[in-house]
Scaffold this active site. Structure first.
Site, PDB file in Angstrom:
ATOM      1  N   GLY A 114       7.046  11.033   3.242  1.00  0.00           N
ATOM      2  CA  GLY A 114       7.312  11.349   4.810  1.00  0.00           C
ATOM      3  C   GLY A 114       7.235  10.218   5.569  1.00  0.00           C
ATOM      4  N   ILE A 162      -1.784   7.729   0.899  1.00  0.00           N
ATOM      5  CA  ILE A 162      -3.086   7.717   0.435  1.00  0.00           C
ATOM      6  C   ILE A 162      -3.488   6.310   0.289  1.00  0.00           C
ATOM      7  CG2 ILE A 162      -4.580   8.162  -1.651  1.00  0.00           C
ATOM      8  CD1 ILE A 162      -2.678  10.503  -2.145  1.00  0.00           C
ATOM      9  N   LYS A 193       5.426   4.102 -10.011  1.00  0.00           N
ATOM     10  CA  LYS A 193       4.473   4.190  -9.582  1.00  0.00           C
ATOM     11  C   LYS A 193       3.237   3.960 -10.387  1.00  0.00           C
ATOM     12  CE  LYS A 193       5.886   6.578  -5.326  1.00  0.00           C
ATOM     13  NZ  LYS A 193       6.167   8.116  -4.826  1.00  0.00           N
ATOM     14  N   VAL A 227       2.643   3.420  -3.442  1.00  0.00           N
ATOM     15  CA  VAL A 227       2.174   4.407  -4.290  1.00  0.00           C
ATOM     16  C   VAL A 227       1.475   5.371  -3.452  1.00  0.00           C
ATOM     17  CG1 VAL A 227       0.937   4.964  -6.245  1.00  0.00           C
ATOM     18  CG2 VAL A 227       2.274   2.877  -6.208  1.00  0.00           C
ATOM     19  N   GLU A 283       0.705  -1.223   0.129  1.00  0.00           N
ATOM     20  CA  GLU A 283       0.314  -0.006   0.048  1.00  0.00           C
ATOM     21  C   GLU A 283       0.971   1.413  -0.185  1.00  0.00           C
ATOM     22  OE1 GLU A 283      -3.786   0.307  -0.220  1.00  0.00           O
ATOM     23  OE2 GLU A 283      -2.777   2.229  -0.687  1.00  0.00           O
ATOM     24  N   GLY A 286      12.886  14.185   4.483  1.00  0.00           N
ATOM     25  CA  GLY A 286      12.604  12.717   4.460  1.00  0.00           C
ATOM     26  C   GLY A 286      11.750  12.344   3.355  1.00  0.00           C
ATOM     27  N   GLY A 325       2.358   7.353  -0.966  1.00  0.00           N
ATOM     28  CA  GLY A 325       2.598   7.310   0.702  1.00  0.00           C
ATOM     29  C   GLY A 325       1.290   7.099   1.352  1.00  0.00           C
TER      30      GLY A 325
HETATM   31  N1  HSE Z   1      10.531  10.094  -2.888  1.00  0.00           N
HETATM   32  C1  HSE Z   1       9.063   9.713  -2.926  1.00  0.00           C
HETATM   33  C2  HSE Z   1       8.460  10.943  -2.957  1.00  0.00           C
HETATM   34  C3  HSE Z   1       9.061   9.250  -1.406  1.00  0.00           C
HETATM   35  O1  HSE Z   1       8.982  12.297  -3.083  1.00  0.00           O
HETATM   36  O2  HSE Z   1       7.251  10.709  -3.251  1.00  0.00           O
HETATM   37  C4  HSE Z   1       7.298   8.507  -1.464  1.00  0.00           C
HETATM   38  O3  HSE Z   1       7.467   7.217  -2.276  1.00  0.00           O
END
Ligand code: HSE
Length: 398
Positions: free
Chosen positions: A296, A130, A199, A126, A123, A181, A128
């Site tokens: 994050g 969501i 993604k 893709v 999950e 991060g 983060g």
């Molecule tokens: N580096 C990715 C971003 C992390 O900035 O969306 C999350 O997949």
């Protein structure tokens, strides 16, 4: 229920934090405590509250029959693939936030999971925080998905928003995204669009049921976007967003990752900072959109822990997500049609000779002019713009 984490970086340590902070509610939801037994990392973390759990050899986790759930937050394809495969073969379910691994080896790892009657879920890979994967593989399985448009990289959306709103310097704002991060270990994957490409390949595999090779997706990042491009965008009343797009064409999909000039009447225009959004059009549902923190530690860890609860609730039972290893031949990307915004040093008379109908968007800059073409295919645009010459930059209109 015993678990292990492989990789104690931003996300892995976030997962440990979520497990600790929400331990009571997690125990209630699962029906027993979810206990972290090992953390695999080659580095030492003296003074860390989980100091006693660290191991350096993944085989220690493989051979411990008590461990039923493994979290992979190492990133990259190897050695993550070897470790994850070994865990599945040892009868442990795995959740990962690693889109590079899922895009490259997802179909294969799902087969390994099926053979061993365990699950491989992702999950957090893709969007983060969501919940887009479960939405596509469960809630929207009644629909044929006709189109998906995603802002699915938090780093680049954060950078573009800051460049647009505060005129931030590209290198400085990238360093800030890294310190928060958001960025990958090598941020080239973010800024050159590779992360978004993987993604949209995963999402397209899930809705098509076949395997999309991310190498087949034409991909551009944001590294060429300049403050002048934003001035033109502002003059046109638009914003610049890095969009991963997938649209059904006959029995297949056409996919592309590129910066687009987006109008305020599109919901994607309003997605700012680290937030991500995936707009999905189904043949029965119509439009729906999913929005939330795209990168994050804690938002991503929240999605990983949600997967852990799902895995804990479904022991010994493979749950089909519908992603076979049969390759999906994507539609020819040169046939895709767009309007293009072009900056060029060519003369206006030559522009009109080559492109006929154009709409000018100028900023009174020396030695260049901006114009928007009529809708045409990628192939036709490539031919006409090569004949025109003097191209400074090109951004597609969304
Ligand atoms: N580096 C990715 C971003 C992390 O900035 O969306 C999350 O997949």
């Amino acid at each position: 229920m015993k678990a292990a984490i492989m990789g104690y970086g931003t996300i892995g340590s976030g997962v440990a934090k979520v497990l600790e902070t929400n331990k009571d509610v997690l125990a209630e939801r699962i029906g027993e405590p979810l206990e972290l037994k090992y953390i695999l990392d080659l580095r030492d973390f003296p003074g860390d509250p989980n100091e006693k759990l660290f191991v350096k050899d993944y085989k220690e986790i493989v051979k411990d029959k008590d461990v039923k759930i493994v979290v992979e937050t190492m990133g990259g394809v190897e050695p993550a693939f070897t470790f994850v495969k070994a865990m599945l073969e040892a009868g442990k379910s795995v959740t990962t936030s690693n889109k590079a691994l899922v895009a490259d080896k997802g179909a294969e790892l799902m087969q390994v999971a099926e053979k061993n009657n365990v699950n491989f879920v992702f999950e957090a890979a893709v969007g983060g925080g969501i919940p887009i994967i479960r939405t596509l593989t469960a809630c929207l399985t009644g629909d044929v998905i006709e189109e998906m448009s995603a802002i699915c990289n938090g780093t680049t959306n954060y950078m573009l928003t800051n460049m647009e709103q505060f005129g931030s310097d590209y290198a400085e704002i990238l360093a800030e995204a890294q310190s928060l991060g958001y960025a990958e270990k090598d941020p080239t994957a973010d800024v050159e669009g590779h992360d978004s490409c993987r993604k949209i390949a995963i999402l397209t595999s899930l809705v098509s049921g076949k395997n999309v090779d991310f190498n087949d997706i034409p991909t551009e990042g944001i590294s060429k976007i300049s403050s002048t491009d934003f001035k033109y965008a502002k003059a046109m009343g638009r914003s610049i967003k890095l969009i991963a797009h997938s649209i059904k064409v006959g029995d297949t999909y056409a996919c592309r990752v590129a910066p687009f000039l987006v109008k305020p009447d599109s919901m994607l225009y309003h997605v700012s900072g680290v937030m991500n959004a995936v707009s999905v059009r189904g043949n029965m549902l119509g439009e729906s959109m999913y929005y939330g923190a795209g990168a994050g530690a804690l938002p991503t860890a929240s999605a990983v822990v949600g997967d852990m609860v799902f895995l804990a609730r479904n022991p010994g039972k493979y749950i089909k997500l519908g992603w076979s290893d049969e390759k999906l031949e994507l539609a020819n990307p040169t046939k895709e049609k767009h309007r293009f915004f072009v900056r060029t040093s060519a003369l206006q008379s030559n522009i009109e000779n080559e492109f006929e109908e154009v709409e000018y968007s100028t900023l009174d800059l020396d030695n260049e002019v901006g114009f928007i073409t009529a809708e045409m295919s990628e192939a036709e645009f490539a031919e006409r713009s090569a004949a025109l010459g003097g191209i400074i930059s090109v951004i597609r209109m969304y």
